[in-house]
Scaffold this motif. Structure first.
Motif, PDB file in Angstrom:
ATOM      1  N   VAL A   3      -3.644  -8.705   1.779  1.00  0.00           N
ATOM      2  CA  VAL A   3      -2.695  -7.389   1.239  1.00  0.00           C
ATOM      3  C   VAL A   3      -1.025  -7.803   1.781  1.00  0.00           C
ATOM      4  CG1 VAL A   3      -2.610  -5.117   1.259  1.00  0.00           C
ATOM      5  CG2 VAL A   3      -4.259  -6.258   1.534  1.00  0.00           C
ATOM      6  N   ILE A  95      -6.756   4.592  -3.813  1.00  0.00           N
ATOM      7  CA  ILE A  95      -8.033   4.264  -2.825  1.00  0.00           C
ATOM      8  C   ILE A  95      -8.444   6.222  -3.020  1.00  0.00           C
ATOM      9  CG2 ILE A  95      -9.296   4.488  -0.850  1.00  0.00           C
ATOM     10  CD1 ILE A  95      -8.019   2.315   0.245  1.00  0.00           C
ATOM     11  N   HIS A  98      -9.033   7.296  -6.577  1.00  0.00           N
ATOM     12  CA  HIS A  98     -10.421   6.722  -7.166  1.00  0.00           C
ATOM     13  C   HIS A  98     -11.337   8.218  -6.237  1.00  0.00           C
ATOM     14  CE1 HIS A  98     -14.324   4.955  -6.527  1.00  0.00           C
ATOM     15  NE2 HIS A  98     -14.445   4.791  -7.984  1.00  0.00           N
TER      16      HIS A  98
ATOM     17  N   PRO B  45     -15.358   1.730  -4.795  1.00  0.00           N
ATOM     18  CA  PRO B  45     -17.110   1.853  -5.381  1.00  0.00           C
ATOM     19  C   PRO B  45     -17.509   0.461  -4.335  1.00  0.00           C
ATOM     20  CG  PRO B  45     -15.182   1.311  -7.170  1.00  0.00           C
ATOM     21  CD  PRO B  45     -14.581   1.958  -5.622  1.00  0.00           C
ATOM     22  N   GLY B 141      -7.357  -2.758   1.958  1.00  0.00           N
ATOM     23  CA  GLY B 141      -8.066  -4.051   2.211  1.00  0.00           C
ATOM     24  C   GLY B 141      -9.113  -3.986   1.313  1.00  0.00           C
ATOM     25  N   GLY B 143     -10.276  -0.926  -0.321  1.00  0.00           N
ATOM     26  CA  GLY B 143     -10.283  -0.621  -1.314  1.00  0.00           C
ATOM     27  C   GLY B 143      -9.826  -1.640  -2.148  1.00  0.00           C
ATOM     28  N   MET B 144      -9.141  -2.359  -2.242  1.00  0.00           N
ATOM     29  CA  MET B 144      -8.916  -3.322  -3.075  1.00  0.00           C
ATOM     30  C   MET B 144      -9.688  -4.547  -3.891  1.00  0.00           C
ATOM     31  SD  MET B 144      -4.399  -3.661  -2.634  1.00  0.00           S
ATOM     32  CE  MET B 144      -4.398  -4.469  -3.716  1.00  0.00           C
ATOM     33  N   MET B 148     -13.056  -2.118  -7.504  1.00  0.00           N
ATOM     34  CA  MET B 148     -11.483  -1.055  -7.218  1.00  0.00           C
ATOM     35  C   MET B 148     -10.836  -1.493  -8.116  1.00  0.00           C
ATOM     36  SD  MET B 148     -10.318   1.433  -5.588  1.00  0.00           S
ATOM     37  CE  MET B 148      -8.834   2.620  -5.475  1.00  0.00           C
ATOM     38  N   ARG B 149      -9.939  -2.335  -9.021  1.00  0.00           N
ATOM     39  CA  ARG B 149      -9.090  -3.381  -9.532  1.00  0.00           C
ATOM     40  C   ARG B 149      -9.259  -3.122 -10.323  1.00  0.00           C
ATOM     41  NH1 ARG B 149      -5.382  -7.787  -7.471  1.00  0.00           N
ATOM     42  NH2 ARG B 149      -5.717  -8.594  -9.576  1.00  0.00           N
ATOM     43  N   MET B 152      -9.357   1.350 -11.293  1.00  0.00           N
ATOM     44  CA  MET B 152      -7.752   1.759 -11.801  1.00  0.00           C
ATOM     45  C   MET B 152      -7.163   1.350 -12.278  1.00  0.00           C
ATOM     46  SD  MET B 152      -8.602   3.429  -9.102  1.00  0.00           S
ATOM     47  CE  MET B 152      -7.167   4.397  -9.519  1.00  0.00           C
ATOM     48  N   GLN B 154      -4.298  -0.574 -12.300  1.00  0.00           N
ATOM     49  CA  GLN B 154      -2.810   0.055 -12.072  1.00  0.00           C
ATOM     50  C   GLN B 154      -2.350  -0.446 -10.290  1.00  0.00           C
ATOM     51  OE1 GLN B 154      -3.074   4.262 -10.943  1.00  0.00           O
ATOM     52  NE2 GLN B 154      -3.754   4.976 -12.993  1.00  0.00           N
ATOM     53  N   ILE B 155      -3.486  -0.876  -9.799  1.00  0.00           N
ATOM     54  CA  ILE B 155      -2.504  -2.314  -8.737  1.00  0.00           C
ATOM     55  C   ILE B 155      -2.105  -3.884  -8.842  1.00  0.00           C
ATOM     56  CG2 ILE B 155      -4.384  -3.085  -6.746  1.00  0.00           C
ATOM     57  CD1 ILE B 155      -4.350  -0.683  -6.196  1.00  0.00           C
TER      58      ILE B 155
END
Lengths: 117, 164
Positions: A3, A95, A98, B45, B141, B143-144, B148-149, B152, B154-155
């Motif tokens: 990240v 996060i 969500h 998720p 990290g 959550g991505m 998730m991507r 969302m 939006q990431i």
């Protein structure tokens, strides 16, 4: 997935740098406008040496850049590194978006159950 | 309709997140207090959470783990620091080793959650304050991950607009 573009050590230095209220304020001030160390010392009613120490911590974290100009040492901010912290918070915010949707799903299920009773 | 606002403080590494739900305060409190409800939303998720221990009383320690897409487990803990049901909850959160024991003595974040009546619904304000960006990065990290991507959508936008 990686990240951050900063290494763990760099990230630790950034947040050690930002862990002190005076240092946070120095960052804000020098991002707005570069300042000499003596001007910062007047602002915080601190000795030149004390401010110099704070600036050194910030410099090691690459949050500020120090530059000698004539007899003055000028400090200016490094927005790229602060930007990195902002980017992480932005990702964390996703996060929470969500999570809130997942909570809403649970609550609407509960509401449905309540109606059936 | 869930109304959301959020405020980031980069210097203090704090995220304040406000959401409103069409349910009474007591119901929203249950999504924090009931571990079976909590684990349905705490993990991203692709990292569902399982709470082995969870009790909202001061100094009680919750133990949980999140299971990743590859089956790997990430353990964590909460330590409750203040609780006033059904309106206020404060806790420290940290990472734990594979036995659920804290991996460092220091928490990685502190949470303050407040629930207040807003019309017939509830306003939930969550303030998350991180100790270091490294801790935040680990959570982000997880959550991505892909799920998730996709969820969302939006990431990618966030990343592309902030690439240094």
């Amino acid at each position: 997935m990686v990240v951050s573009q900063l290494s763990d050590d760099e990230v630790d230095r950034v947040f050690h740098g930002l862990a002190d209220a005076t240092r946070r304020d120095i960052v804000v001030q020098v991002l707005r406008q570069e300042q000499s160390i003596s001007a910062l010392a007047r602002r915080y009613d601190m000795s030149f040496a004390a401010v110099q120490k704070h600036v050194a911590v910030l410099e090691r974290a690459s949050l500020v850049v120090k530059e000698r100009r004539g007899r003055e040492q000028l400090v200016h901010g490094n927005p790229d590194v602060l930007h990195e912290a902002g980017r992480l918070l932005e990702a964390y915010e996703q996060i929470w978006r969500h999570r809130v949707r997942a909570i809403e799903d649970i609550l609407s299920e509960d509401r449905e159950k309540g109606k059936k009773k | 309709m869930t109304v959301i606002s959020s405020q980031k403080n980069t210097e203090a590494l704090t995220l304040t997140f406000v959401a409103e739900f069409d349910s009474p305060v007591e119901s929203v409190w249950q999504v924090w207090a009931n571990p079976r409800k909590l684990e349905r939303w705490w993990g991203p998720p692709t990292y569902p959470a399982t709470f082995d221990e969870h009790d909202l009383t001061v100094s009680a320690r919750s133990r949980y783990y999140m299971t990743g897409p590859d089956g790997g487990k990430s353990h964590g803990w909460w330590q409750i620091t203040a609780v006033e049901p059904p309106h206020r909850l404060e806790f420290d959160e940290g990472f734990a080793d594979e036995h659920g024991e804290p991996s460092t003595s220091m928490p990685n974040s502190h949470f303050v959650v407040t629930l207040e009546a807003a019309g017939s619904g509830t306003r939930m304000t969550t303030v998350a304050n991180f100790a270091t960006a490294d801790d935040l990065e680990k959570l982000v990290g997880m959550g991505m991950q892909e799920g998730m991507r996709l969820a969302m959508g939006q990431i990618d936008g966030v990343l592309s607009s902030t690439t240094v």
